[in-house]
Design an enzyme around this catalytic site. Structure first.
Site, PDB file in Angstrom:
ATOM      1  N   ARG A 177     -34.947  42.431  -3.114  1.00 30.55           N
ATOM      2  CA  ARG A 177     -34.673  42.940  -1.690  1.00 30.55           C
ATOM      3  C   ARG A 177     -33.589  42.357  -0.747  1.00 30.55           C
ATOM      4  O   ARG A 177     -33.221  41.553  -1.094  1.00 30.55           O
ATOM      5  CB  ARG A 177     -36.065  42.811  -0.894  1.00 30.55           C
ATOM      6  CG  ARG A 177     -36.172  41.364  -0.646  1.00 30.55           C
ATOM      7  CD  ARG A 177     -37.857  41.468   0.068  1.00 30.55           C
ATOM      8  NE  ARG A 177     -38.840  41.353  -1.217  1.00 30.55           N
ATOM      9  CZ  ARG A 177     -40.206  41.106  -0.716  1.00 30.55           C
ATOM     10  NH1 ARG A 177     -40.350  40.958   0.511  1.00 30.55           N
ATOM     11  NH2 ARG A 177     -40.984  41.169  -1.699  1.00 30.55           N
ATOM     12  N   ASP A 219     -32.561  42.036   3.487  1.00 28.26           N
ATOM     13  CA  ASP A 219     -33.371  42.053   4.729  1.00 28.26           C
ATOM     14  C   ASP A 219     -32.665  43.210   5.478  1.00 28.26           C
ATOM     15  O   ASP A 219     -31.598  43.780   5.558  1.00 28.26           O
ATOM     16  CB  ASP A 219     -33.242  40.983   5.569  1.00 28.26           C
ATOM     17  CG  ASP A 219     -33.871  39.701   4.745  1.00 28.26           C
ATOM     18  OD1 ASP A 219     -34.896  39.812   4.112  1.00 28.26           O
ATOM     19  OD2 ASP A 219     -33.370  38.514   5.414  1.00 28.26           O
ATOM     20  N   ARG A 248     -28.475  32.873   4.910  1.00 30.63           N
ATOM     21  CA  ARG A 248     -28.296  33.103   6.666  1.00 30.63           C
ATOM     22  C   ARG A 248     -28.375  32.036   7.084  1.00 30.63           C
ATOM     23  O   ARG A 248     -27.630  31.428   8.148  1.00 30.63           O
ATOM     24  CB  ARG A 248     -28.934  33.987   7.001  1.00 30.63           C
ATOM     25  CG  ARG A 248     -28.538  35.687   6.845  1.00 30.63           C
ATOM     26  CD  ARG A 248     -29.545  36.484   6.903  1.00 30.63           C
ATOM     27  NE  ARG A 248     -30.152  36.563   8.516  1.00 30.63           N
ATOM     28  CZ  ARG A 248     -30.854  37.461   8.698  1.00 30.63           C
ATOM     29  NH1 ARG A 248     -31.721  38.201   8.004  1.00 30.63           N
ATOM     30  NH2 ARG A 248     -31.086  37.388  10.008  1.00 30.63           N
TER      31      ARG A 248
END
Lengths: 249, 249
Positions: free
Chosen positions: B54, B56, B202
């Site tokens: 996935r 975000d 991140r």
């Protein structure tokens, strides 16, 4: 107390996607209007700004230049920081300097640089969809360069000007047109000249793409110039591919 | 008549700005949902797609990979053209190929490449505002490179993983981290590894920026790794700077 006015020259970038162009209109949101409203909030005084020229709806700018006069005493280099707080994030004033009172952002232009961005690949690029024209056909860049050579120099560009113009003198000088290939199908067409007519860069681009796909031969561009007839040239390339890159004085 | 199923592997780009991430959610628009609805319209059959992983909310993809099985008889190379007509223009499927039935887009991943884009300049760039993190402070890229070197290799990345995860094994291997400077303050941080934890790229980026501004010394990154504690690391860099660049099998 007598107010002291200063003239300030600014460089501004904007993403033209959501605007009806640069110049103030009574019925639509424009970049000029938002900048003038920002200055009014900062300087507490209504001010008109003067740009190097207008840009059409949907056209972007990296280095549009404008000037204004103000009695506001904030230091010149602080103006960009003041603008950040008053403008939406698709308009960024990134440089400000004081200029002599006889400077004029429009009348003193020596050179304008426009860049048109093509994405030449089978499928569109999601990240450039608002900043480029997707052309899925193979482009012959060498043919486009040959065609572009006919446009360089001083010419009557009537064939490359929208008929929706009041300008009578359609002679302009193009100093240079370059075509650069970048990663993943990106092609930059950079036009340098002393000034450009209404839709001129977009019509030149639409015409060069006709040559790039092989539909037209490069020397047809010479005939188009001589025709002095808008219908002789190619289509107007979409607004979103065009950026006013730099203005020189 | 017995249906013949084929397995198709696709590469997809998406602009994550307007999506609640990749994976289907009951209450928000996701990329997976739109692709599955497009396949249903094309193949007239409900299908589940399986991606490499996935992404975000707000994170972009250039080369996300997914697979699906279909009995639809359209030639494999026509699938991207079919998708263009059914998907919004911020999701583009740009490659499709038939793969053996034992291929799995998630379990067969050998390497993932993520790219984080910084705009390191005094004022934001309007054209990258949705695709980069604007950092107005001077960044020492050499210090950031030194810090990044501590992250390369096989480590327990607990400190660089959001606490909102169910994953227990937090050991991953990073093959390489590169920092490249481009025009006008653009800096690309490219992370290559065998897999990444939730928010890991991140958080690594947020930590490296702390080093770049001089707030932290490069070797603090070694201590952060050893702490195995999310609170030891830097902040999670904003989603919009991150792009899943490529997935290798």
């Amino acid at each position: 107390m007598v107010k002291t006015y200063r003239k300030i020259k600014c460089k501004v970038s904007y993403d033209g996607t959501d605007y009806a162009g640069y110049q103030v209109q009574s019925n639509a949101l424009t970049v000029q209007q938002l900048i003038e409203e920002a200055i009014e909030q900062i300087a507490k005084e209504r001010t008109t700004i003067y740009a190097s020229g207008r840009t059409d709806a949907g056209v972007h700018a990296r280095g549009q230049v404008f000037h204004f006069r103000t009695a506001c005493s904030i230091p010149v280099h602080k103006w960009p920081y003041a603008f950040v707080t008053k403008l939406p994030n698709d308009i960024v004033v990134w440089e400000a300097e004081e200029v002599p009172d006889d400077f004029h952002a429009r009348f003193d232009v020596k050179e304008k640089i426009y860049r048109y961005s093509l994405m030449n690949r089978p499928f569109p690029d999601v990240f450039h969809r608002k900043y480029a024209w997707h052309v899925p056909y193979d482009l012959n860049l060498e043919a486009m360069r040959s065609a572009a050579n006919y446009l360089i120099g001083e010419h009557d560009f009537t064939s490359f000007c929208s008929i929706k113009t009041d300008v009578e003198d359609k002679v302009r000088e193009i100093y240079d047109i370059s075509l650069e290939e970048h990663d993943e199908g990106r092609v930059w067409l950079t036009f340098r000249g002393n000034g450009f007519l209404y839709n001129m860069v977009r019509i030149m681009t639409g015409t060069l793409v006709k040559v790039g796909t092989g539909e037209w031969e490069p020397d047809r561009v010479r005939d188009i110039l001589e025709a002095c007839d808008r219908t002789a040239a190619g289509p107007t390339a979409p607004a979103q591919g065009l950026t006013l890159w730099e203005v020189k004085y």
